[in-house]
Design an enzyme around this catalytic site. Structure first.
Site, mmCIF file in Angstrom:
data_model
loop_
_atom_site.group_PDB
_atom_site.id
_atom_site.type_symbol
_atom_site.label_atom_id
_atom_site.label_comp_id
_atom_site.label_asym_id
_atom_site.label_seq_id
_atom_site.Cartn_x
_atom_site.Cartn_y
_atom_site.Cartn_z
ATOM 1 N N GLU A 1 0.290 -12.754 0.479
ATOM 2 C CA GLU A 1 -0.773 -13.367 -0.318
ATOM 3 C C GLU A 1 -1.005 -14.277 -1.688
ATOM 4 O OE1 GLU A 1 -2.943 -10.399 1.973
ATOM 5 O OE2 GLU A 1 -2.266 -11.056 3.882
ATOM 6 N N ASN B 1 -2.091 -1.512 4.230
ATOM 7 C CA ASN B 1 -3.150 -2.142 2.752
ATOM 8 C C ASN B 1 -4.060 -2.382 3.521
ATOM 9 O OD1 ASN B 1 -3.750 -4.428 1.126
ATOM 10 N ND2 ASN B 1 -1.436 -5.889 1.502
ATOM 11 N N TRP B 2 -4.981 -2.264 2.998
ATOM 12 C CA TRP B 2 -6.504 -2.689 2.991
ATOM 13 C C TRP B 2 -7.095 -4.289 2.742
ATOM 14 C CZ3 TRP B 2 -9.412 2.116 1.375
ATOM 15 C CH2 TRP B 2 -8.984 3.103 2.066
ATOM 16 N N LYS B 3 -6.200 -4.968 1.370
ATOM 17 C CA LYS B 3 -6.469 -5.809 1.340
ATOM 18 C C LYS B 3 -8.402 -6.179 0.844
ATOM 19 C CE LYS B 3 -3.474 -8.073 4.553
ATOM 20 N NZ LYS B 3 -2.726 -8.860 5.597
ATOM 21 N N GLU C 1 7.906 -8.802 5.031
ATOM 22 C CA GLU C 1 6.763 -9.321 6.171
ATOM 23 C C GLU C 1 6.874 -10.319 6.536
ATOM 24 O OE1 GLU C 1 3.178 -6.067 5.382
ATOM 25 O OE2 GLU C 1 3.519 -7.749 3.833
ATOM 26 N N HIS D 1 3.932 -9.364 -2.908
ATOM 27 C CA HIS D 1 3.026 -9.867 -1.484
ATOM 28 C C HIS D 1 2.557 -11.581 -0.616
ATOM 29 C CE1 HIS D 1 0.281 -9.373 2.828
ATOM 30 N NE2 HIS D 1 0.771 -8.725 2.340
ATOM 31 N N GLY E 1 -1.608 -11.014 10.360
ATOM 32 C CA GLY E 1 -2.339 -11.243 10.714
ATOM 33 C C GLY E 1 -2.834 -12.570 12.204
ATOM 34 N N SER F 1 1.470 -7.803 11.939
ATOM 35 C CA SER F 1 0.491 -7.129 12.665
ATOM 36 C C SER F 1 1.297 -6.242 13.867
ATOM 37 C CB SER F 1 0.775 -8.610 13.600
ATOM 38 O OG SER F 1 0.487 -9.538 13.405
HETATM 39 P P1 13P Z 1 -1.218 -7.812 9.102
HETATM 40 O O1 13P Z 1 -1.310 -5.741 9.802
HETATM 41 O O2 13P Z 1 -2.610 -7.693 9.440
HETATM 42 O O3 13P Z 1 -1.215 -8.318 10.261
HETATM 43 O O4 13P Z 1 -1.194 -7.608 7.699
HETATM 44 C C1 13P Z 1 0.023 -6.993 7.289
HETATM 45 C C2 13P Z 1 -0.032 -7.420 5.544
HETATM 46 O O5 13P Z 1 0.034 -8.094 4.858
HETATM 47 C C3 13P Z 1 0.208 -5.641 5.335
HETATM 48 O O6 13P Z 1 0.843 -5.784 3.840
#
Ligand code: 13P
Length: 240
Positions: free
Chosen positions: A96, A8-10, A165, A94, A171, A203
């Protein structure tokens, strides 16, 4: 079922950067036979990534969608558009989206229903905050997100990929230990009442992927930060 590595590149990587990343990762991992890799770039990079993944074993996913197929929803994206760009998967719920953009279980539920109706495979995310974990309410929070998200589609859980998650691990560099992840995966599996695919996210990095993937309870991972660099993403994909 083959293990799943989803990147997931966000809100990172424009179309040109996305293309470079995919090309470098493909060069480094070679022919992937026994695992499924899902690339989840921002909407604006879907077309360029799709071009590169056509006729390969790399799959395409989107980070979000709206619950209507079309209409007066300025700035939103229909799941049908995602399908027309070659997406097979869509991330829904998600943390976020829940915590930064204010998405409710009800909104996520509507999105899950439409994704299933139009034939996109949802990657449905759930997870507790640090405060919720510390107060001992992890299972209540996960149960609430599970029940709220799946209202009316309880019989279709086999069409959904689940992702645990923990918000405190996203993150932050603080990965859940395999034991912590397995405990919640087992809890989710208990609610599913049938076999299902549950990914871990938070992470995930080259130095913890092998240990996480050794657990039978973990069928794959959803990777954020480590999927943005070709070396680390390729190493995660090549877990042993
Ligand atoms: P990180 O791997 O940067 O912690 O992010 C996880 C994430 O939110 C994947 O959807």
């Amino acid at each position: 079922m083959e293990p799943i590595i989803a990147g997931n590149w966000k809100m990172n990587k424009d179309p040109a950067e996305s293309r470079t990343l995919v090309q470098e990762v493909m060069k480094s991992v070679g022919d992937i036979k026994d695992r499924i890799v899902i690339l989840i770039p921002p909407f604006t990079s879907l077309a360029s990534v799709c071009e590169l993944t056509r006729n390969t074993r790399f799959k395409l996913g989107a980070q979000n969608m709206h619950w209507e197929r079309s209409g007066a929803y300025t700035g939103e994206i229909s799941g049908l558009f995602l399908k027309s760009l070659g997406c097979e998967y869509v991330v829904l719920g998600h943390s976020e989206r829940r915590h930064v953009m204010g998405e409710s279980d009800e909104m996520i539920n509507k999105k899950l229903k439409v994704a299933l109706e139009i034939g996109l495979i949802p990657i449905f995310c759930m997870g507790e905050t640090e405060k919720e974990r510390e107060s001992g309410s992890t299972e209540d929070v996960i149960r609430g997100q599970f029940d709220g998200g799946l209202k009316g589609i309880e019989n279709e859980v086999h069409k959904i990929i689940f992702a645990y998650e923990p918000v405190w691990a996203i993150g932050t560099g603080k990965t859940a230990t395999p034991e912590q992840a397995v405990e919640v995966h087992k809890f989710i599996r208990g609610m599913l009442k049938k076999p299902g695919t549950i990914l871990y996210g938070g992470s995930v990095k080259p130095d913890n992927i092998d240990t996480l993937m050794r657990e039978d309870e973990i069928q794959g991972v959803l990777v954020g930060g480590a999927s943005l660099k070709p070396e680390s993403f390729a190493r995660v994909i090549k877990f042993q």
